[in-house]
Design a protein around this motif. Structure first.
Motif, PDB file in Angstrom:
ATOM      1  N   ALA A   1      -2.501   1.335  -6.506  1.00 11.97           N
ATOM      2  CA  ALA A   1      -1.102   0.913  -6.608  1.00 11.97           C
ATOM      3  C   ALA A   1      -0.264   1.511  -5.479  1.00 11.97           C
ATOM      4  O   ALA A   1       0.604   0.828  -4.911  1.00 11.97           O
ATOM      5  CB  ALA A   1      -0.538   1.327  -7.968  1.00 11.97           C
ATOM      6  N   ALA A   2      -0.518   2.776  -5.143  1.00  9.21           N
ATOM      7  CA  ALA A   2       0.217   3.398  -4.042  1.00  9.21           C
ATOM      8  C   ALA A   2      -0.081   2.709  -2.718  1.00  9.21           C
ATOM      9  O   ALA A   2       0.819   2.478  -1.899  1.00  9.21           O
ATOM     10  CB  ALA A   2      -0.147   4.881  -3.958  1.00  9.21           C
ATOM     11  N   LEU A   3      -1.337   2.353  -2.508  1.00  8.07           N
ATOM     12  CA  LEU A   3      -1.702   1.667  -1.272  1.00  8.07           C
ATOM     13  C   LEU A   3      -1.074   0.280  -1.211  1.00  8.07           C
ATOM     14  O   LEU A   3      -0.608  -0.161  -0.148  1.00  8.07           O
ATOM     15  CB  LEU A   3      -3.224   1.580  -1.165  1.00  8.07           C
ATOM     16  N   LEU A   4      -1.019  -0.412  -2.334  1.00 10.13           N
ATOM     17  CA  LEU A   4      -0.414  -1.739  -2.351  1.00 10.13           C
ATOM     18  C   LEU A   4       1.083  -1.661  -2.107  1.00 10.13           C
ATOM     19  O   LEU A   4       1.679  -2.565  -1.507  1.00 10.13           O
ATOM     20  CB  LEU A   4      -0.706  -2.440  -3.678  1.00 10.13           C
ATOM     21  N   TRP A   5       1.707  -0.589  -2.560  1.00  8.65           N
ATOM     22  CA  TRP A   5       3.133  -0.397  -2.267  1.00  8.65           C
ATOM     23  C   TRP A   5       3.346  -0.264  -0.761  1.00  8.65           C
ATOM     24  O   TRP A   5       4.264  -0.855  -0.195  1.00  8.65           O
ATOM     25  CB  TRP A   5       3.644   0.838  -3.001  1.00  8.65           C
ATOM     26  N   LEU A   6       2.478   0.479  -0.099  1.00  8.68           N
ATOM     27  CA  LEU A   6       2.561   0.601   1.358  1.00  8.68           C
ATOM     28  C   LEU A   6       2.278  -0.742   2.035  1.00  8.68           C
ATOM     29  O   LEU A   6       2.936  -1.102   3.011  1.00  8.68           O
ATOM     30  CB  LEU A   6       1.565   1.648   1.860  1.00  8.68           C
ATOM     31  N   ALA A   7       1.303  -1.485   1.521  1.00  6.24           N
ATOM     32  CA  ALA A   7       0.978  -2.789   2.096  1.00  6.24           C
ATOM     33  C   ALA A   7       2.127  -3.772   1.913  1.00  6.24           C
ATOM     34  O   ALA A   7       2.387  -4.600   2.797  1.00  6.24           O
ATOM     35  CB  ALA A   7      -0.295  -3.336   1.457  1.00  6.24           C
ATOM     36  N   ARG A   8       2.828  -3.692   0.799  1.00  2.46           N
ATOM     37  CA  ARG A   8       3.973  -4.578   0.577  1.00  2.46           C
ATOM     38  C   ARG A   8       5.072  -4.300   1.593  1.00  2.46           C
ATOM     39  O   ARG A   8       5.688  -5.223   2.140  1.00  2.46           O
ATOM     40  CB  ARG A   8       4.513  -4.376  -0.840  1.00  2.46           C
TER      41      ARG A   8
ATOM     42  N   PRO B   1      -0.023   0.898  10.467  1.00  2.00           N
ATOM     43  CA  PRO B   1      -1.160   1.049   9.543  1.00  2.00           C
ATOM     44  C   PRO B   1      -1.825   2.415   9.617  1.00  2.00           C
ATOM     45  O   PRO B   1      -2.170   2.989   8.586  1.00  2.00           O
ATOM     46  CB  PRO B   1      -2.099  -0.081   9.960  1.00  2.00           C
ATOM     47  N   ALA B   2      -2.021   2.960  10.814  1.00  2.00           N
ATOM     48  CA  ALA B   2      -2.688   4.256  10.931  1.00  2.00           C
ATOM     49  C   ALA B   2      -1.860   5.364  10.295  1.00  2.00           C
ATOM     50  O   ALA B   2      -2.390   6.241   9.606  1.00  2.00           O
ATOM     51  CB  ALA B   2      -2.967   4.575  12.406  1.00  2.00           C
ATOM     52  N   ALA B   3      -0.532   5.331  10.509  1.00  2.00           N
ATOM     53  CA  ALA B   3       0.335   6.344   9.917  1.00  2.00           C
ATOM     54  C   ALA B   3       0.383   6.205   8.399  1.00  2.00           C
ATOM     55  O   ALA B   3       0.348   7.206   7.665  1.00  2.00           O
ATOM     56  CB  ALA B   3       1.740   6.238  10.508  1.00  2.00           C
ATOM     57  N   ALA B   4       0.465   4.954   7.917  1.00  2.00           N
ATOM     58  CA  ALA B   4       0.464   4.731   6.469  1.00  2.00           C
ATOM     59  C   ALA B   4      -0.854   5.183   5.854  1.00  2.00           C
ATOM     60  O   ALA B   4      -0.880   5.759   4.755  1.00  2.00           O
ATOM     61  CB  ALA B   4       0.717   3.252   6.169  1.00  2.00           C
TER      62      ALA B   4
END
Length: 200
Positions: free
Chosen positions: A128-135, A23-26
């Motif tokens: 949307a970019a953050l949700l892509w990382l969360a997915r 999470p921190a790196a993302a």
């Protein structure tokens, strides 16, 4: 079919699993990309230069960072669901600061459609970019994670805008910025779970 043949057949269908980013790196990656996009757009849009860091901008940026971190943690299987509450104190302090300024100023509220459009146009892609990382991190708790992603993206856009927009009635800032952020978060909460449920 012998056990050895069954094991070999199953092994042929296996696909390597990519380990999701921490999470921190993302978060750092998202902040770098989304923050740069917001900074460039704010520079092109803003009327106040050089930019200034107001309490509103600082609290909006803090809300964005905490909401993004909460979304990335809450999406990971096994993480504590209470991560979702992480940005609440900063968000409430942000709203309270705008409301207090509006009350002290006493000017009637209005709407700034340019501010609303800026926050929506920058906040939705950032969300949307953050949700892509969360997915990629697991995609758990899609409703909460999507709402947090919308809050993070919109708050980041609002923070950039607050640094460069010219004089504006505090009540108008509250109504326009606060309303736009709430709208983006709501839209993300409604549409984001479908993105999170798709295979990464």
């Amino acid at each position: 079919m012998t056990p050895e043949e069954l094991a070999a057949a199953l092994a042929r269908d296996l696909r390597p699993v990519r380990r999701p980013a921490r999470p921190a790196a993302a978060l750092l990656g998202w902040l770098g990309a989304a923050g740069l996009a917001v900074a460039v757009a704010a520079w092109a849009h803003g009327s106040a230069w050089p930019p200034g860091l107001s309490p509103e901008a600082a609290l909006a940026a803090l809300t964005a960072v905490l909401a993004a971190l909460a979304a990335l943690h809450a999406a990971v299987p096994g993480q504590d669901a209470r991560w979702a509450w992480l940005p609440l104190p900063a968000a409430l302090a942000w709203l309270a600061s705008m409301a207090a300024a509006g009350v002290a100023e006493g000017a009637p509220p209005g709407l700034s459609w340019s501010c609303i459009g800026f926050i929506a146009a920058l906040g939705l892609p950032a969300a949307a970019a953050l949700l892509w990382l969360a997915r990629r991190a697991g995609g758990w708790r899609p409703g909460a994670v999507a709402a947090l992603g919308g809050l993070a993206g919109a708050a980041l856009a609002a923070a950039g805008l607050a640094c460069v927009h010219g004089p504006m009635a505090a009540a108008t800032v509250l109504l326009s910025h606060g309303g736009a952020v709430a709208g983006v978060a709501l839209l993300a909460a409604l549409l984001g779970p479908a993105l999170l449920r798709r295979p990464a």
